[in-house]
Every structure is written in C-alpha cells, then in structure tokens.
Design a protein around this motif. Structure first.
Motif, PDB file in Angstrom:
ATOM      1  N   LEU A  95       0.833  -1.203   0.000  1.00  0.00           N
ATOM      2  CA  LEU A  95       0.000   0.000   0.000  1.00  0.00           C
ATOM      3  C   LEU A  95       0.868   1.253   0.000  1.00  0.00           C
ATOM      4  O   LEU A  95       0.620   2.193  -0.766  1.00  0.00           O
ATOM      5  CB  LEU A  95      -0.933  -0.007   1.217  1.00  0.00           C
ATOM      6  N   ILE A  96       1.898   1.257   0.828  1.00  0.00           N
ATOM      7  CA  ILE A  96       2.805   2.412   0.877  1.00  0.00           C
ATOM      8  C   ILE A  96       3.504   2.599  -0.463  1.00  0.00           C
ATOM      9  O   ILE A  96       3.634   3.734  -0.959  1.00  0.00           O
ATOM     10  CB  ILE A  96       3.823   2.242   2.026  1.00  0.00           C
ATOM     11  N   LYS A 101       4.100   5.625  -5.443  1.00  0.00           N
ATOM     12  CA  LYS A 101       4.091   5.663  -6.914  1.00  0.00           C
ATOM     13  C   LYS A 101       3.065   6.678  -7.412  1.00  0.00           C
ATOM     14  O   LYS A 101       3.345   7.454  -8.330  1.00  0.00           O
ATOM     15  CB  LYS A 101       3.781   4.268  -7.458  1.00  0.00           C
ATOM     16  N   ALA A 102       1.892   6.695  -6.779  1.00  0.00           N
ATOM     17  CA  ALA A 102       0.855   7.654  -7.179  1.00  0.00           C
ATOM     18  C   ALA A 102       1.322   9.082  -6.913  1.00  0.00           C
ATOM     19  O   ALA A 102       1.104   9.990  -7.743  1.00  0.00           O
ATOM     20  CB  ALA A 102      -0.434   7.364  -6.421  1.00  0.00           C
ATOM     21  N   THR A 103       1.983   9.296  -5.775  1.00  0.00           N
ATOM     22  CA  THR A 103       2.494  10.631  -5.451  1.00  0.00           C
ATOM     23  C   THR A 103       3.560  11.055  -6.454  1.00  0.00           C
ATOM     24  O   THR A 103       3.566  12.207  -6.924  1.00  0.00           O
ATOM     25  CB  THR A 103       3.076  10.639  -4.017  1.00  0.00           C
ATOM     26  N   GLN A 105       3.852  10.056  -9.548  1.00  0.00           N
ATOM     27  CA  GLN A 105       3.197  10.339 -10.826  1.00  0.00           C
ATOM     28  C   GLN A 105       2.530  11.712 -10.796  1.00  0.00           C
ATOM     29  O   GLN A 105       2.588  12.463 -11.779  1.00  0.00           O
ATOM     30  CB  GLN A 105       2.169   9.245 -11.147  1.00  0.00           C
ATOM     31  N   THR A 106       1.911  12.043  -9.664  1.00  0.00           N
ATOM     32  CA  THR A 106       1.259  13.352  -9.537  1.00  0.00           C
ATOM     33  C   THR A 106       2.294  14.466  -9.621  1.00  0.00           C
ATOM     34  O   THR A 106       2.086  15.481 -10.310  1.00  0.00           O
ATOM     35  CB  THR A 106       0.499  13.434  -8.195  1.00  0.00           C
ATOM     36  N   VAL A 107       3.435  14.281  -8.938  1.00  0.00           N
ATOM     37  CA  VAL A 107       4.509  15.287  -8.984  1.00  0.00           C
ATOM     38  C   VAL A 107       5.035  15.427 -10.407  1.00  0.00           C
ATOM     39  O   VAL A 107       5.255  16.543 -10.898  1.00  0.00           O
ATOM     40  CB  VAL A 107       5.642  14.904  -7.990  1.00  0.00           C
ATOM     41  N   LEU A 108       5.213  14.310 -11.100  1.00  0.00           N
ATOM     42  CA  LEU A 108       5.709  14.349 -12.476  1.00  0.00           C
ATOM     43  C   LEU A 108       4.736  15.088 -13.385  1.00  0.00           C
ATOM     44  O   LEU A 108       5.142  15.929 -14.197  1.00  0.00           O
ATOM     45  CB  LEU A 108       5.946  12.919 -12.989  1.00  0.00           C
TER      46      LEU A 108
END
Length: 137
Positions: A95-96, A101-103, A105-108
């Motif tokens: 989960l972490i 990974k989602a964070t 991708q959002t930053v990218l």
C-alpha cells in the motif's frame, strides 16, 4: 504399621476413584504412584504393586502426551499469528509503495504542466516581442 498402610491404601483408593470419575490425570498419577509404594511394602501384594506401577506409567504418559499437544497447539497458534502479521506487513508495504508511486506520478504530471506553462509563457513573450518589433519597423 500394616494397619496404617491399610488405612492409607483405603484413602488412596477413594482418591483414585474420584480422580478417575473426574478424569483428573494428575491426581490419578499421584495416587497410583503412592498405591504402588504402599503395596510394595507387603510382598504378598507385589503383583498389585506392579499393576499400580503400570497404571501410573500409563497415566504419566497420557499427561506427557497432553502437555505435548498443548505445546504443539501453542506453537502452531504462535506460527499462524506471526504468519498473519507478516502478511499484514507485506500488504502495508504494498500500500505504501502504491501511494508513493501515485504521489510520484502526480509530482511528475505537475512538473510537466509547469514546464509546459512556462514554455507557453516564454513563447508568448517571444512572439509578442516579435510582433511589437515588427510593428515599430
């Protein structure tokens, strides 16, 4: 002395009956041990003493088996608990990792949008400068 041993034997027999009725293996073991000792004092009762000794060892073996089963069950429960805890930790780690990974991708995506905006702004400034320079010529 023989009379006292007879009385003691009588009490141990009563205790053995109660222990068998209540299926109390520890008390059975205790009474059989001492019945064997009492009857050994009287050589005429040596066969009975051997019988008590055999019963004593059978009950003792039953207790050891029960203790072994309890220990096995406790160890099995401990193993299963640790196994579940390990699975939970692995799920938490997954989960972490997914959240990370989602964070990322959002930053990218935000960085790409910021650079695209800066590029558009730069392009607009350059084109505006050419348009203004062309207008003055």
């Amino acid at each position: 002395m023989q009379k006292r041993l007879g009385k003691a034997e009588e009490w141990f027999h009563k205790g053995l009956e109660s222990a068998r009725y209540f299926q109390d293996l520890k008390t059975q073991q205790f009474t059989l041990k001492y019945l064997g000792l009492i009857t050994r004092e009287n050589r005429q009762l040596s066969i009975l003493a051997l019988n008590y000794s055999d019963q004593y060892h059978a009950v003792k073996d039953s207790l050891v088996n029960l203790q072994s089963l309890e220990t096995i069950n406790e160890l099995n429960i401990e193993y299963e608990s640790e196994k579940k805890e390990k699975e939970n930790l692995e799920l938490q780690n997954d989960l972490i990792q997914s959240e990370l990974k989602a964070t990322q991708q959002t930053v990218l995506i935000n960085q790409i949008l910021a650079f695209a905006g800066i590029g558009l702004l730069f392009g607009w400034v350059v084109l505006s400068g050419f348009a203004t320079a062309s207008a003055f010529e």
